[in-house]
Design an enzyme around this catalytic site. Structure first.
Site, PDB file in Angstrom:
ATOM      1  CB  CYS A 282      -0.927  -0.082   1.042  1.00  0.00           C
ATOM      2  SG  CYS A 282      -0.128  -0.279   2.718  1.00  0.00           S
ATOM      3  CD  GLU A 382      -2.704   1.029  -4.321  1.00  0.00           C
ATOM      4  OE1 GLU A 382      -4.106   0.760  -4.044  1.00  0.00           O
ATOM      5  OE2 GLU A 382      -1.973   1.164  -3.228  1.00  0.00           O
TER       6      GLU A 382
HETATM    7  P1  NAI Z   1     -10.543  -5.376  -2.603  1.00  0.00           P
HETATM    8  O1  NAI Z   1     -10.444  -4.148  -2.033  1.00  0.00           O
HETATM    9  O2  NAI Z   1     -11.642  -5.975  -3.410  1.00  0.00           O
HETATM   10  O3  NAI Z   1     -10.250  -6.778  -1.354  1.00  0.00           O
HETATM   11  C1  NAI Z   1      -9.849  -6.418  -0.124  1.00  0.00           C
HETATM   12  C2  NAI Z   1     -10.624  -7.162   0.994  1.00  0.00           C
HETATM   13  O4  NAI Z   1     -11.883  -6.412   0.923  1.00  0.00           O
HETATM   14  C3  NAI Z   1     -10.780  -8.529   0.744  1.00  0.00           C
HETATM   15  O5  NAI Z   1     -10.840  -9.285   2.063  1.00  0.00           O
HETATM   16  C4  NAI Z   1     -12.169  -8.733  -0.060  1.00  0.00           C
HETATM   17  O6  NAI Z   1     -12.816 -10.011   0.216  1.00  0.00           O
HETATM   18  C5  NAI Z   1     -12.887  -7.624   0.636  1.00  0.00           C
HETATM   19  N1  NAI Z   1     -13.979  -6.991   0.222  1.00  0.00           N
HETATM   20  C6  NAI Z   1     -14.146  -6.795  -1.353  1.00  0.00           C
HETATM   21  N2  NAI Z   1     -15.375  -6.255  -1.713  1.00  0.00           N
HETATM   22  C7  NAI Z   1     -15.986  -6.108  -0.612  1.00  0.00           C
HETATM   23  C8  NAI Z   1     -17.295  -5.589  -0.377  1.00  0.00           C
HETATM   24  N3  NAI Z   1     -18.063  -5.299  -1.172  1.00  0.00           N
HETATM   25  N4  NAI Z   1     -17.563  -5.389   0.951  1.00  0.00           N
HETATM   26  C9  NAI Z   1     -16.763  -5.830   2.215  1.00  0.00           C
HETATM   27  N5  NAI Z   1     -15.540  -6.480   1.656  1.00  0.00           N
HETATM   28  C10 NAI Z   1     -15.112  -6.416   0.503  1.00  0.00           C
HETATM   29  O7  NAI Z   1      -8.933  -5.481  -3.216  1.00  0.00           O
HETATM   30  P2  NAI Z   1      -8.696  -6.412  -4.401  1.00  0.00           P
HETATM   31  O8  NAI Z   1      -9.660  -6.620  -5.418  1.00  0.00           O
HETATM   32  O9  NAI Z   1      -8.215  -7.708  -3.953  1.00  0.00           O
HETATM   33  O10 NAI Z   1      -7.512  -5.578  -5.157  1.00  0.00           O
HETATM   34  C11 NAI Z   1      -7.779  -4.513  -6.151  1.00  0.00           C
HETATM   35  C12 NAI Z   1      -6.923  -3.366  -6.001  1.00  0.00           C
HETATM   36  O11 NAI Z   1      -7.277  -2.819  -4.603  1.00  0.00           O
HETATM   37  C13 NAI Z   1      -5.266  -3.714  -5.908  1.00  0.00           C
HETATM   38  O12 NAI Z   1      -4.816  -3.802  -7.098  1.00  0.00           O
HETATM   39  C14 NAI Z   1      -4.679  -2.480  -5.018  1.00  0.00           C
HETATM   40  O13 NAI Z   1      -4.556  -1.503  -5.715  1.00  0.00           O
HETATM   41  C15 NAI Z   1      -5.728  -2.439  -3.898  1.00  0.00           C
HETATM   42  N6  NAI Z   1      -5.574  -3.048  -2.904  1.00  0.00           N
HETATM   43  C16 NAI Z   1      -4.955  -2.140  -1.916  1.00  0.00           C
HETATM   44  C17 NAI Z   1      -4.586  -2.928  -0.649  1.00  0.00           C
HETATM   45  C18 NAI Z   1      -3.790  -1.902   0.476  1.00  0.00           C
HETATM   46  O14 NAI Z   1      -2.949  -2.622   1.313  1.00  0.00           O
HETATM   47  N7  NAI Z   1      -4.068  -0.915   0.654  1.00  0.00           N
HETATM   48  C19 NAI Z   1      -4.776  -4.262  -0.304  1.00  0.00           C
HETATM   49  C20 NAI Z   1      -5.570  -4.897  -1.314  1.00  0.00           C
HETATM   50  C21 NAI Z   1      -5.836  -4.253  -2.357  1.00  0.00           C
END
Ligand code: NAI
Ligand code: MG
Length: 486
Positions: A282, A382
């Site tokens: 991140c 990002e």
């Molecule tokens: P995401 O935000 O969809 O997933 C992160 C977590 O949120 C997972 O546990 C997922 O199951 C959960 N999630 C997804 N949709 C949800 C909803 N509607 N309600 C509640 N929980 C939900 O991230 P994703 O799709 O895996 O990755 C996409 C982009 O997000 C990455 O390319 C990156 O840019 C960013 N990301 C940033 C992170 C950070 O450390 N700030 C970590 C992971 C992803």
């Protein structure tokens, strides 16, 4: 192939639907394990268990008891570290050396909050009356915690440890890509004296398990780390029940190099800032701002070094960069590499990685784009992969303007030997974390969180525990006479 269960009320169980989904090894694309595909009914059961545990005794556990549980968790994690590190690498792809570092950090996080448990206390306030006024700290209740896949067990620990420290009960949902180390941690809860139901682990997808947890009226707070898009959805959904929300949403962090920086350290720091953990960080220093007098030389040196980064299976100790976590993340990064080719010049990389041992896995080449315009998509969005955008600047004012010209504000780093310049930059950079002559070190003692669209709230340190507490004002009247108003 192992099939896991979810942990509800101290009991391992199947999802109500009986369904499972596959979890992969990103280095080979092989299925590694199967885990329950939990849905709203499972979330319901888990929240009910957490509520029972909270009301039924955990809220009254002493700080000493909570601290001891955390110390025991730390010890158990240290004991199981080799196994947990290997599993983390198998499931997330990251190099084993990085997993070992992460797992040690997990234990350190539990230890820190074990110690903090007995140091959290309220205050007595000097009010202008014959009274004692107090601000008491109480646990918020039941927390929902949603974890990303880039540091699977470490991000879980960042949320579990402060919540246990504060006396909350919780339901935690790992990312669907990387649930395994958290499930293994769950096996250690009982021996560590964590009462049943205090931590419930539910595996599932965002839409079907995450969203119901966020919307649940029995949950008092949501802690989320992930994408901005989902972060916004979490906040919108939490509004219906006026839950507290903590969001950690990543960024597009500037890593700024002035011409007077130590050159070797600069080259190393720029690469480390964005290529560690495959760039799935991140706080990745994905925008490398370089002052013009060293621009060409530094670019050449970075390219030369980037070419030596050894890609491979994370279990190989010589691997410096593993595969991306998933097929979806691979597709996303490949898309951005193509976008970048239309927006800037490629200095190195720019494609999916191929070669011995790489073809079945989700590997991409470490990629450096240069002469990038700060308005380009690869400088604004990002990417979450090993993709660096190099941007030249003339002077301090321009560096600052470019650095802050982003919707994000998680982290920033400045490299220079001029201490006055460093401090001027520190004061003006709009970021929750600013490093000087380094990028990425993170300590459980220090606050972590973002400015602007990088999030809300702070994790780690005492700030992390405060997010799981609420404050009760207490007034004790010492005046025995009637108020005498009427
Ligand atoms: P995401 O935000 O969809 O997933 C992160 C977590 O949120 C997972 O546990 C997922 O199951 C959960 N999630 C997804 N949709 C949800 C909803 N509607 N309600 C509640 N929980 C939900 O991230 P994703 O799709 O895996 O990755 C996409 C982009 O997000 C990455 O390319 C990156 O840019 C960013 N990301 C940033 C992170 C950070 O450390 N700030 C970590 C992971 C992803
Ligand atoms: Mg998503």
């Amino acid at each position: 192939m192992p099939t896991y269960q979810i942990l509800i009320d101290g009991t391992w169980a199947e999802a109500v639907s009986g369904k499972h989904f596959d979890v992969f090894d990103p280095a080979t694309g092989d299925v590694l394990a199967r885990v329950p595909d939990a849905g709203p009914e499972d979330v319901d059961r888990a929240v009910a268990a957490a509520r029972r545990a909270f009301e039924g005794g955990w809220r009254d556990a002493t700080a000493q008891e909570r601290g001891r549980v955390l110390f025991r968790l730390a010890e158990a994690v240290r004991r199981e570290a080799p196994r947990l590190a290997e599993l983390e690498t198998r499931n997330s792809g990251k190099p084993i050396v990085e997993s070992e570092f992460d797992i040690a950090d997990v234990a350190t996080c539990f230890e820190y909050y074990g110690g903090l448990a007995t140091k959290l206390h309220g205050e007595v306030l000097p009010v202008p009356d014959n009274a004692i006024s107090m601000a008491l700290k109480e646990p918020l209740g039941v927390a929902g915690q949603i974890i990303p896949w880039n540091y699977p067990l470490l991000m879980a620990a960042w949320k579990l440890a402060p919540a246990i420290c504060a006396g909350c009960a919780m339901v935690i949902k790992p990312a669907e890509q990387t649930p395994l180390t958290l499930l293994e941690l769950g096996r250690l809860f009982e021996e560590c004296g964590l009462p049943r139901g205090v931590v419930n682990v539910v595996t599932g997808f965002g839409e079907t398990a995450g969203a119901p947890l966020v919307a649940h009226p029995g949950v008092d707070k949501i802690a989320f780390t992930g994408s901005v898009e989902v972060g916004k959805a979490v906040m919108r959904s939490a509004a219906d029940t006026l839950k507290k929300v903590g969001l950690e949403l990543g960024g597009k962090s500037p890593n700024i190099f002035f011409a007077d920086a130590d050159f070797e350290a600069a080259v190393d720091g720029a690469l480390f800032g964005v290529f560690i953990n495959q760039g799935e960080v991140c706080s990745a220093g994905s925008r490398v701002l370089v002052q013009r007098p060293i621009y060409k030389k530094m670019l050449e040196a970075m390219v030369a070094k980037a070419k030596t980064i050894k890609l491979g299976n994370g279990l190989d100790r010589t691997t410096k960069m593993g595969p991306l976590v998933s097929k979806e993340q691979l597709a996303r990064v490949l898309r951005y590499q193509e976008v970048g080719k239309g927006e800037a010049k490629v200095a190195v990389g720019g494609s999916r990685a191929s070669g011995a041992g790489l073809d079945r896995g989700w590997f991409v080449e470490p990629t450096i784009f240069y002469d990038v315009d700060n308005q380009a998509r690869i400088a604004r969005e990002e990417i979450f992969g090993p993709v660096m955008s190099v941007i030249p600047f003339d002077d301090e004012a321009e560096a600052l303007r470019l650095a802050n010209d982003t919707p994000y504000g998680l982290a920033a780093a400045v490299w220079s030997r001029d201490v006055f310049r460093c401090f001027r930059m520190v004061k003006r950079l709009q970021a929750g974390i600013v490093w000087v002559n380094h990028m990425q070190p993170t300590y459980v003692e220090a606050p972590w969180g973002g400015y602007k669209m990088s999030g809300i709230g702070r994790e780690l340190g005492p700030w992390g525990a405060e997010e799981y507490m609420q404050i009760k004002q207490v007034h004790i009247n010492l005046n025995e006479q009637p108020i005498g108003w009427y």
